[in-house]
Write an enzyme that holds these catalytic residues in place. Sequence first.
Site, PDB file in Angstrom:
ATOM      1  N   SER A 124       0.847  -1.190   0.000  1.00 48.69           N
ATOM      2  CA  SER A 124       0.000   0.000   0.000  1.00 48.69           C
ATOM      3  C   SER A 124       0.887   1.247   0.000  1.00 48.69           C
ATOM      4  CB  SER A 124      -0.964  -0.035   1.181  1.00 48.69           C
ATOM      5  OG  SER A 124      -2.007   0.891   1.000  1.00 48.69           O
TER       6      SER A 124
ATOM      7  N   ASP B 140      -9.076  -5.039  -5.894  1.00 48.36           N
ATOM      8  CA  ASP B 140      -8.596  -3.949  -5.048  1.00 48.36           C
ATOM      9  C   ASP B 140      -8.804  -2.591  -5.724  1.00 48.36           C
ATOM     10  OD1 ASP B 140      -7.322  -2.372  -3.190  1.00 48.36           O
ATOM     11  OD2 ASP B 140      -5.288  -2.984  -3.774  1.00 48.36           O
TER      12      ASP B 140
ATOM     13  N   HIS C 109      -6.488  -6.221  -1.464  1.00 51.22           N
ATOM     14  CA  HIS C 109      -5.332  -5.376  -1.205  1.00 51.22           C
ATOM     15  C   HIS C 109      -4.179  -6.163  -0.579  1.00 51.22           C
ATOM     16  CE1 HIS C 109      -3.871  -1.295  -0.971  1.00 51.22           C
ATOM     17  NE2 HIS C 109      -3.715  -1.310   0.341  1.00 51.22           N
TER      18      HIS C 109
END
Length: 474
Positions: free
Chosen positions: A183, A415, A442
């Site tokens: 991320s 995602d 994710h």
Amino acid sequence: GINAEYGPFRSNMVYRSLVFLSFLLVVHSLVDLPFHARGGVAWKSRLHLRNIRGDQRFEFDQKLDHFDLRDNRTFMQLYIVNRDFYQEGGPIFLNIGGEGPADGSERYGFQGVVAQKFNALMITLEHRFYGSSVPNKDLRTPNLKYLSSRQALLDVASFINFWWEQEQSQGKPRSKVVTFGGSYSGALSAWFRLKFPGYTLGSLSSSGVVNAILDFTAFDEQIKVSSGPVCSSYIRNTTHAFERAIKAGRGAEVKGYFNASSLVDPDFFYMIADSAAMAVQYGHKAQLCRSFEGVPNDDNALMKTFANFTNTFWGKDFGSGCFYDTTCLQKDPSKWQPTNRAWRWQKCSELAYFQNAPAGDESVRSHIITYEYHTKQCHLIFGDAVSPKTQETNEWYGGSQPNGTNIFFSNFSDDPWQQASVMKEVNPQEPFSLVTCDGCGHCMDFHAPNDSDPPQLQASRLNFIKHLHNWLNI
């Protein structure tokens, strides 16, 4: 030395240690649920009791402002070392911390499996202004000028220099370093390799959000696609039900379903949109969509069903904490940790990712959530001086096409954050993997591998390991 384009830098750190054995709750993945969503069954399903006997925690003096040679102030930055799989001469797998406290949980995810394979030393460096690494323990606006991705990358370079100096003092050669992140920390992992190629041999950037998007309507467009026409219709109808109820004067009542009566209307609608989006993002869309099965298309039924899902799945404090509350983020320092205010600053100052409602009738998010809402919130919390410099960020790092080497980008079909990442292979030296499967969410490759993983995910992990062999020349 440090890459010259970052300007003046001086490595002048004093080693201090706070060593202790840790007995911690750890999770399946390195990049996991946000802290405000850790009170429900989603979090409890990910927890495993472990004795992390190999973990050691240390602190060292980190320079506060890498761009000012005259400023000698420092702060204590946490790093966690795990030697469970380390053998002398093995590489360092350096996890670059993201927007939350470091906990060493990567030991029990994919990174731990790879570390065992390569006899690696695992180190996690906590990001400045998160966890215990907050300069002067001060999250007020004047101090936040030292919170940026560029300062964070120089922290990483500074730490590696520090580690290599320790090795040199012991007569050891410099360890090879590979960075890991998911991320935002996945973006940092890629950006560090991009800007400091002499420090590492490679990088894994899982769901790395390298593209700083100001008006991020593509996020909800992906939510609509990933959740499918039936489920997205339920989400949309539920949003409209709350809009009608609040317009009819029932705001306190329906916000009370989430223990969120204090939220102003825009903050409330952002919160409920996030609840649905996170279910899709983290691979839980099946649970969200099943919660609507058999529910009549009635406003009260839809609202109560969704509130029950949110409170059960994310926790009863999901909507009542500080994370979505503009007033709290502005005025209540006691609730600014662990991520609430620092992450908002990073979005407002350089990264944005403003999840605004797309135009048209198909939006699953209320149209009250606009670019203007987000910019007003930034100004209310931090003052008029702040504005997200996303264009400058993308010009510095390359946006969705960072032109580096030995960076493995992995993304996942459900995602919504893939829309802020690399969307295709930029060059042959930056392998790209899009894992396509139902429920692929994710940073899915960072989860602890098991035999039931989709074959596409298993193939992506093997592909990364192949490249890692080449980078390490093993």
